[in-house]
Design a protein around this motif. Structure first.
Motif, short mmCIF file in Angstrom:
data_model
loop_
_atom_site.label_atom_id
_atom_site.label_comp_id
_atom_site.label_asym_id
_atom_site.label_seq_id
_atom_site.Cartn_x
_atom_site.Cartn_y
_atom_site.Cartn_z
N ILE A 325 0.73 -1.04 0.00
CA ILE A 325 0.01 -0.08 -0.14
C ILE A 325 0.82 1.34 0.03
N ILE A 326 1.88 1.35 0.81
CA ILE A 326 2.84 2.36 0.81
C ILE A 326 3.55 2.71 -0.48
N ALA A 327 3.93 1.67 -1.12
CA ALA A 327 4.53 1.63 -2.44
C ALA A 327 3.51 2.07 -3.61
N GLN A 328 2.21 1.84 -3.44
CA GLN A 328 1.31 2.30 -4.35
C GLN A 328 0.87 3.58 -4.07
N ALA A 329 1.12 3.88 -3.05
CA ALA A 329 0.83 5.53 -2.70
C ALA A 329 1.79 6.43 -3.17
N ALA A 330 3.02 5.76 -2.83
CA ALA A 330 4.20 6.51 -3.49
C ALA A 330 4.15 6.70 -4.92
N GLN A 331 3.89 5.70 -5.60
CA GLN A 331 3.78 5.74 -7.13
C GLN A 331 2.80 6.60 -7.57
N LEU A 332 1.69 6.68 -6.79
CA LEU A 332 0.57 7.50 -7.18
C LEU A 332 0.75 9.11 -6.85
N LEU A 333 1.56 9.35 -6.20
CA LEU A 333 1.99 10.68 -5.70
C LEU A 333 3.13 10.99 -6.70
N GLN A 334 3.86 10.11 -6.96
CA GLN A 334 4.92 10.42 -8.12
C GLN A 334 4.31 10.94 -9.41
N GLU A 335 3.31 9.97 -9.70
CA GLU A 335 2.80 10.03 -11.12
C GLU A 335 1.68 10.88 -11.30
N THR A 336 1.07 11.63 -10.06
CA THR A 336 0.02 12.46 -10.38
C THR A 336 0.21 13.77 -9.71
N ALA A 337 0.99 13.85 -8.74
CA ALA A 337 1.09 15.06 -8.06
C ALA A 337 2.62 15.79 -8.16
N SER A 338 2.41 17.05 -7.95
CA SER A 338 3.89 17.93 -8.16
C SER A 338 4.45 18.14 -6.61
N ILE A 339 5.37 17.16 -6.72
CA ILE A 339 6.21 16.96 -5.44
C ILE A 339 7.52 16.80 -5.60
N ASP A 340 8.55 17.01 -4.67
CA ASP A 340 9.94 17.02 -4.68
C ASP A 340 10.43 16.07 -3.83
N TYR A 341 9.89 15.35 -3.10
CA TYR A 341 10.26 14.27 -2.27
C TYR A 341 9.12 13.49 -1.57
N ILE A 342 9.32 12.33 -1.04
CA ILE A 342 8.30 11.65 -0.33
C ILE A 342 8.80 11.25 1.07
N ASP A 343 8.40 11.55 2.24
CA ASP A 343 9.12 11.02 3.54
C ASP A 343 8.11 10.01 4.11
N LEU A 344 8.94 9.00 4.72
CA LEU A 344 8.12 8.02 5.36
C LEU A 344 8.16 8.35 6.89
N ASN A 345 7.14 8.17 7.46
CA ASN A 345 7.06 8.51 8.98
C ASN A 345 7.15 7.00 9.75
N ILE A 346 8.32 6.71 10.40
CA ILE A 346 8.30 5.86 11.36
C ILE A 346 8.76 5.83 12.65
N GLY A 347 8.22 7.50 12.92
CA GLY A 347 8.30 7.92 14.26
C GLY A 347 7.13 8.23 15.05
N CYS A 348 5.78 8.36 14.19
CA CYS A 348 4.35 8.73 14.87
C CYS A 348 4.25 7.97 16.18
N PRO A 349 3.81 8.65 17.29
CA PRO A 349 3.64 8.01 18.40
C PRO A 349 1.98 7.86 18.77
N ILE A 350 1.12 8.19 17.61
CA ILE A 350 -0.06 8.13 17.98
C ILE A 350 -0.65 6.53 18.21
N GLU A 351 -1.36 6.47 19.33
CA GLU A 351 -1.82 5.02 19.76
C GLU A 351 -2.36 4.25 18.68
N LEU A 352 -3.14 4.91 17.70
CA LEU A 352 -3.89 3.85 17.05
C LEU A 352 -3.23 3.49 15.87
N ILE A 353 -2.18 4.50 15.46
CA ILE A 353 -1.54 4.17 14.16
C ILE A 353 -0.23 2.93 14.80
N TYR A 354 0.21 3.34 16.18
CA TYR A 354 1.25 2.27 16.72
C TYR A 354 0.66 0.88 16.60
#
Length: 604
Positions: A325-354
């Motif tokens: 899913i993350i790779a699909q989202a990255a591909q989607l953003l690269q092909e359809t959005a105007s962005i300069d880089y993509i960052d992966l969050n592996i520090g979010c402390p929110i309980e639900l996400i953790y």
């Protein structure tokens, strides 16, 4: 330095504090209050030992706060936005208002004589529903355009999702073959390493010896995209005209010696980022966007990818727990959005996400993390893939020093380290000595340090503590004083007056009305985000009021008054005073309006 007191000059203390020389630390007072509450008895037993059916409330967010919602049945139909008799509603069961006269009679008075949106771009899409509508309606009540309006230049924001793309995503017609192949190839590479005994296949393999991997992301790309041996057909570009450069190749993002605005949930919205760009932020990043809603085409999540024209270097931060899913989202953003880089969050402390295995949980799931970083880093050479992490999950078990060299090896273009663990949240000072220890282990990619920078003195101190750090990222410091970027670049404090600070709020409101709309819904959206920002910004203490400058990010101030009423109002910790500030800019709040900040921003 742990949480303590920020001392104020004696002449600005309120009387009861001024007369009390032995002023006590509010944190110590809170601890004593909790001790009294814990030892209070009921039916002969201390309350803290009594059984209760209530679950312990999670810290960090006010999840049960009241959220004001407007009745959508009172909104005017879009067919009448630009005035009477211009077009007919095409929906037989439309639930919106179609009586324009009745709507105008019930509509509140305009908030001002000038529409910020009309003044900025020459046309207000909200038409008669705009809270400044008289500024752009003709004598017949129809919406007008400025003679200088240029539709091509009017769009100052980019990205978001189109209706065509949304339909393709919802019908699952978008071609994600490339991302699936990259994930498969990354998994295959990992399996080969496992057979050679180079990978510990446990859920938490961090802690072993790092084995240098000779296979780079180029090998994954070649496996998915074989070299094209066919002869090129078409016009030839003379190398002399391009100085030998590949004109199709976008230069990579330079993360060295930059001031980077941290991706901030809720408060790091587009209008706030515009303010930070005006004060000198070099690189900005959107709010954390979850990969699953992006791939499903949900409008609210795609709104987090929007970028203003002033954001010359802009990234989108992704969060998720599944490599595909993350790779699909990255591909989607690269092909359809105007962005300069993509960052992966592996520090979010929110309980639900953790609990679902995302955010900081990925620091313990390095098998999954390797697949994500390898596949997304190989996605496109034009758009770098970076990683943002904390020191670890637990305060007494830091793992970033072992994980960061692996992330570099897997192909990340840069790595950001926030000098606290998930367990610590923001209750401890950021450990910049540990950030330096980790940065020294990374050889070939920039390391960005993050944590507790509120002024240029902090910036200098942290850079001296961590010479291997390439750049710094600023989060709460920018929320408390967005002019921190200006201070760092000029190497001196900027001491805005209360009216200068109020003008910053006014600019933010104008940008908000331009972004969210100037009708009732847009005004209240702007108000809500303004109040969320004010829940951080009130913590700023004017430089001239400090007994021992500079202000530290984790210090609670003594109770003080400002040099004028506006300054006192802006420094109030009371949310009702924040609402008063919003009413000066956006008019009276609707009946029944309440506000409780999403984040417990007063936790030092």
């Amino acid at each position: 330095m742990e949480p303590g007191i920020c001392y104020i000059k004696e002449e600005y203390l309120v009387p009861e504090i001024k007369n009390n020389a032995a002023h006590k630390d509010p944190v110590e007072h809170d601890n004593k209050r909790k001790s009294v509450e814990d030892n209070a008895t009921e039916n002969g037993k201390p309350k803290k030992y009594q059984k209760t059916n209530k679950k312990e409330r999670k810290r960090g967010q006010n999840k049960n706060r009241p959220v004001f919602k407007q009745d959508s049945s009172l909104f005017l139909c879009h067919s009448l936005m630009n005035g009477p008799d211009l077009e007919k509603c095409a929906h037989a069961n439309c639930r919106y208002v179609h009586d324009l006269t009745a709507y105008l009679n019930s509509k509140p008075e305009d908030l001002g004589v000038k529409c910020p949106v009309f003044d900025a771009i020459g046309f207000c899409t909200r038409g008669v529903t705009c809270r400044f509508a008289k500024a752009h309606l003709d004598a017949n009540g129809r919406n007008i355009k400025s003679p200088h309006y240029d539709e091509n230049k009017a769009r100052t924001s980019m990205n978001g999702i189109t209706s065509e793309l949304q339909v393709r995503l919802r019908k699952r017609e978008y071609d994600f073959t490339r991302s699936k192949q990259l994930v498969s190839q990354a998994d295959k590479l990992r399996d080969e390493k496992k057979k050679k005994g180079e990978v510990n296949d446990s859920e938490n393999p961090v802690g072993g010896t790092v084995v240098e991997d000779k296979t780079t992301t180029e090998a994954i790309v070649k496996a998915v995209d074989p070299p094209n041996t066919e002869k090129p057909i078409g016009a030839v570009v003379d190398d002399a005209e391009t100085d030998g450069r590949d004109i199709a190749q976008k230069p990579p993002v330079d993360f060295v010696e930059k001031l980077i605005l941290s991706p901030l949930t809720t408060v790091g919205n587009l209008p706030f980022r515009r303010i930070c760009k005006e004060f000198g932020a070099d690189i900005t990043c959107g709010e954390m966007a979850c990969a699953v809603p992006l791939v499903k085409g949900l409008t609210q999540e795609w709104a987090l990818t929007k970028r203003h024209a002033s954001e010359d270097v802009f990234g989108v931060q992704l969060c998720g727990n599944n490599p595909n899913i993350i790779a699909q989202a990255a591909q989607l953003l690269q092909e359809t959005a105007s962005i300069d880089y993509i960052d992966l969050n592996i520090g979010c402390p929110i309980e639900l996400i953790y609990q679902h295995g995302g955010g900081s949980a990925l620091m313990r799931r390095t098998n999954i993390l390797e697949t994500i970083v390898r596949s997304c880093s190989a996605m496109s050479p034009k758009i770098p893939f970076t990683v943002k992490m904390r020191t670890g999950v637990y305060a007494d078990k830091s793992v970033a020093h072992e994980l960061m060299p692996l992330v570099e090896e897997w192909g990340a273009a840069a790595v950001t380290l926030h000098g606290r663990s998930r367990e610590q949240r923001y209750m401890k000072s950021a450990n910049w000595q540990y950030i330096e220890e980790c940065a020294a282990k990374v050889k070939h990619i920039p390391v960005i340090g993050n944590g507790d920078i509120l002024n240029f003195e902090d910036y200098i101190e942290k850079r001296e503590q961590a010479p291997h750090v390439s750049s710094v990222m600023i989060g709460r410091g920018a929320l408390i004083k967005p002019w921190i970027f200006k201070e760092i670049k000029e190497q001196k404090p900027w001491n805005p007056t209360s009216m200068q600070r109020f003008d910053i709020l006014r600019r933010y409101v104008n940008y908000g009305l331009e972004h969210w709309g100037s009708d009732m819904k847009g005004v209240e959206n702007t108000r809500r985000f303004l109040l969320e920002w004010q829940s951080f910004m009130y913590r700023y203490i004017p430089y001239e009021l400090l007994a021992n400058p500079p202000q530290q990010i984790n210090q609670r101030p003594q109770k003080f008054r400002g040099r004028d009423e506006m300054e006192t109002l802006m420094s109030s910790p009371n949310s009702t005073d924040w609402v008063r500030l919003s009413e000066m800019l956006l008019g009276p709040v609707p009946a029944g309006f309440e506000f409780v900040p999403k984040h417990k921003a007063n936790a030092y």
